[in-house]
Write a protein that holds these residues in place. Sequence first.
Motif, mmCIF file in Angstrom:
data_model
loop_
_atom_site.group_PDB
_atom_site.id
_atom_site.type_symbol
_atom_site.label_atom_id
_atom_site.label_comp_id
_atom_site.label_asym_id
_atom_site.label_seq_id
_atom_site.Cartn_x
_atom_site.Cartn_y
_atom_site.Cartn_z
ATOM 1 N N LEU A 67 -40.970 -40.125 -18.664
ATOM 2 C CA LEU A 67 -41.084 -40.073 -17.211
ATOM 3 C C LEU A 67 -41.963 -38.914 -16.762
ATOM 4 N N GLU A 68 -41.814 -37.762 -17.397
ATOM 5 C CA GLU A 68 -42.664 -36.617 -17.049
ATOM 6 C C GLU A 68 -44.120 -36.901 -17.382
ATOM 7 N N ASP A 69 -44.364 -37.490 -18.552
ATOM 8 C CA ASP A 69 -45.737 -37.847 -18.931
ATOM 9 C C ASP A 69 -46.329 -38.860 -17.951
ATOM 10 N N LEU A 70 -45.526 -39.849 -17.594
ATOM 11 C CA LEU A 70 -45.989 -40.870 -16.661
ATOM 12 C C LEU A 70 -46.288 -40.263 -15.296
ATOM 13 N N SER A 71 -45.460 -39.339 -14.855
ATOM 14 C CA SER A 71 -45.692 -38.675 -13.570
ATOM 15 C C SER A 71 -47.008 -37.902 -13.592
ATOM 16 N N ARG A 72 -47.267 -37.192 -14.698
ATOM 17 C CA ARG A 72 -48.551 -36.469 -14.808
ATOM 18 C C ARG A 72 -49.729 -37.435 -14.787
ATOM 19 N N GLU A 73 -49.598 -38.549 -15.498
ATOM 20 C CA GLU A 73 -50.690 -39.535 -15.527
ATOM 21 C C GLU A 73 -50.914 -40.144 -14.137
ATOM 22 N N ILE A 74 -49.840 -40.393 -13.407
ATOM 23 C CA ILE A 74 -49.986 -40.946 -12.050
ATOM 24 C C ILE A 74 -50.698 -39.946 -11.149
ATOM 25 N N GLU A 75 -50.323 -38.669 -11.247
ATOM 26 C CA GLU A 75 -50.988 -37.644 -10.437
ATOM 27 C C GLU A 75 -52.468 -37.545 -10.809
ATOM 28 N N SER A 76 -52.767 -37.643 -12.097
ATOM 29 C CA SER A 76 -54.158 -37.607 -12.545
ATOM 30 C C SER A 76 -54.927 -38.822 -12.016
ATOM 31 N N ALA A 77 -54.277 -39.989 -12.052
ATOM 32 C CA ALA A 77 -54.931 -41.207 -11.546
ATOM 33 C C ALA A 77 -55.163 -41.110 -10.041
ATOM 34 N N LYS A 78 -54.202 -40.532 -9.311
ATOM 35 C CA LYS A 78 -54.382 -40.363 -7.860
ATOM 36 C C LYS A 78 -55.552 -39.438 -7.560
ATOM 37 N N ALA A 79 -55.665 -38.363 -8.353
ATOM 38 C CA ALA A 79 -56.782 -37.436 -8.148
ATOM 39 C C ALA A 79 -58.107 -38.124 -8.460
ATOM 40 N N ALA A 80 -58.150 -38.913 -9.537
ATOM 41 C CA ALA A 80 -59.377 -39.632 -9.890
ATOM 42 C C ALA A 80 -59.724 -40.654 -8.811
ATOM 43 N N LEU A 81 -58.714 -41.337 -8.280
ATOM 44 C CA LEU A 81 -58.949 -42.317 -7.217
ATOM 45 C C LEU A 81 -59.477 -41.636 -5.961
ATOM 46 N N ALA A 82 -58.951 -40.471 -5.627
ATOM 47 C CA ALA A 82 -59.443 -39.731 -4.455
ATOM 48 C C ALA A 82 -60.892 -39.317 -4.670
ATOM 49 N N GLU A 83 -61.220 -38.882 -5.894
ATOM 50 C CA GLU A 83 -62.611 -38.523 -6.182
ATOM 51 C C GLU A 83 -63.535 -39.732 -6.064
ATOM 52 N N LEU A 84 -63.085 -40.881 -6.571
ATOM 53 C CA LEU A 84 -63.897 -42.089 -6.485
ATOM 54 C C LEU A 84 -64.111 -42.510 -5.035
ATOM 55 N N ARG A 85 -63.051 -42.430 -4.242
ATOM 56 C CA ARG A 85 -63.194 -42.793 -2.823
ATOM 57 C C ARG A 85 -64.151 -41.842 -2.097
ATOM 58 N N ALA A 86 -64.037 -40.557 -2.405
ATOM 59 C CA ALA A 86 -64.937 -39.582 -1.777
ATOM 60 C C ALA A 86 -66.380 -39.846 -2.199
ATOM 61 N N GLU A 87 -66.586 -40.144 -3.465
ATOM 62 C CA GLU A 87 -67.940 -40.435 -3.949
ATOM 63 C C GLU A 87 -68.474 -41.713 -3.318
ATOM 64 N N ARG A 88 -67.617 -42.721 -3.198
ATOM 65 C CA ARG A 88 -68.049 -43.979 -2.561
ATOM 66 C C ARG A 88 -68.427 -43.741 -1.106
ATOM 67 N N ALA A 89 -67.611 -42.939 -0.407
ATOM 68 C CA ALA A 89 -67.912 -42.641 1.002
ATOM 69 C C ALA A 89 -69.229 -41.874 1.098
ATOM 70 N N ARG A 90 -69.442 -40.936 0.157
ATOM 71 C CA ARG A 90 -70.689 -40.170 0.178
ATOM 72 C C ARG A 90 -71.878 -41.086 -0.086
ATOM 73 N N LEU A 91 -71.742 -41.991 -1.073
ATOM 74 C CA LEU A 91 -72.835 -42.910 -1.380
ATOM 75 C C LEU A 91 -73.107 -43.864 -0.218
ATOM 76 N N MET A 92 -72.023 -44.343 0.417
ATOM 77 C CA MET A 92 -72.220 -45.270 1.549
ATOM 78 C C MET A 92 -72.899 -44.553 2.704
ATOM 79 N N SER A 93 -72.510 -43.281 2.946
ATOM 80 C CA SER A 93 -73.129 -42.559 4.058
ATOM 81 C C SER A 93 -74.584 -42.244 3.727
ATOM 82 N N SER A 94 -74.879 -41.930 2.463
ATOM 83 C CA SER A 94 -76.284 -41.660 2.118
ATOM 84 C C SER A 94 -77.092 -42.954 2.162
ATOM 85 N N ALA A 95 -76.464 -44.091 1.801
ATOM 86 C CA ALA A 95 -77.170 -45.368 1.880
ATOM 87 C C ALA A 95 -77.441 -45.733 3.336
ATOM 88 N N GLN A 96 -76.476 -45.476 4.206
ATOM 89 C CA GLN A 96 -76.683 -45.775 5.633
ATOM 90 C C GLN A 96 -77.735 -44.860 6.233
#
Length: 112
Positions: A67-96
């Motif tokens: 459970l502790e390992d899974l919790s760490r992996e979920i937090e890591s995945a959330k951070a990666a997802l936030a980075e991907l969303r930020a990068e996508r928003a940056r790319l979309m704004s630069s494309a616009q």
Amino acid sequence: MMFSLAEALLFAALVATTACLVPMYMRLKRLDRYHAQYRDMVDWSASALVGASNAVQSFAQDGRVVLEDLSREIESAKAALAELRAERARLMSSAQSAASHETTVGGSLTSA
């Protein structure tokens, strides 16, 4: 004569007592065997319960680690997802902004 009648009566009582004691002795022997089997089963049950208790404790500990390992992996995945969303928003704004820049440059070319 009286003495021999009393002796015969006592002998008969002794034989009757012996006849009653032999089956009682056999029953006690059988009860002793049952008691030994019961004691063995209780000992086996106790050791089985100790093993089950150890297994449950091990399972709980392993589950906690997973459970502790899974919790760490979920937090890591959330951070990666936030980075991907930020990068996508940056790319979309630069494309616009690039598209609006092309429209502005293209518009001035067609007007000239």
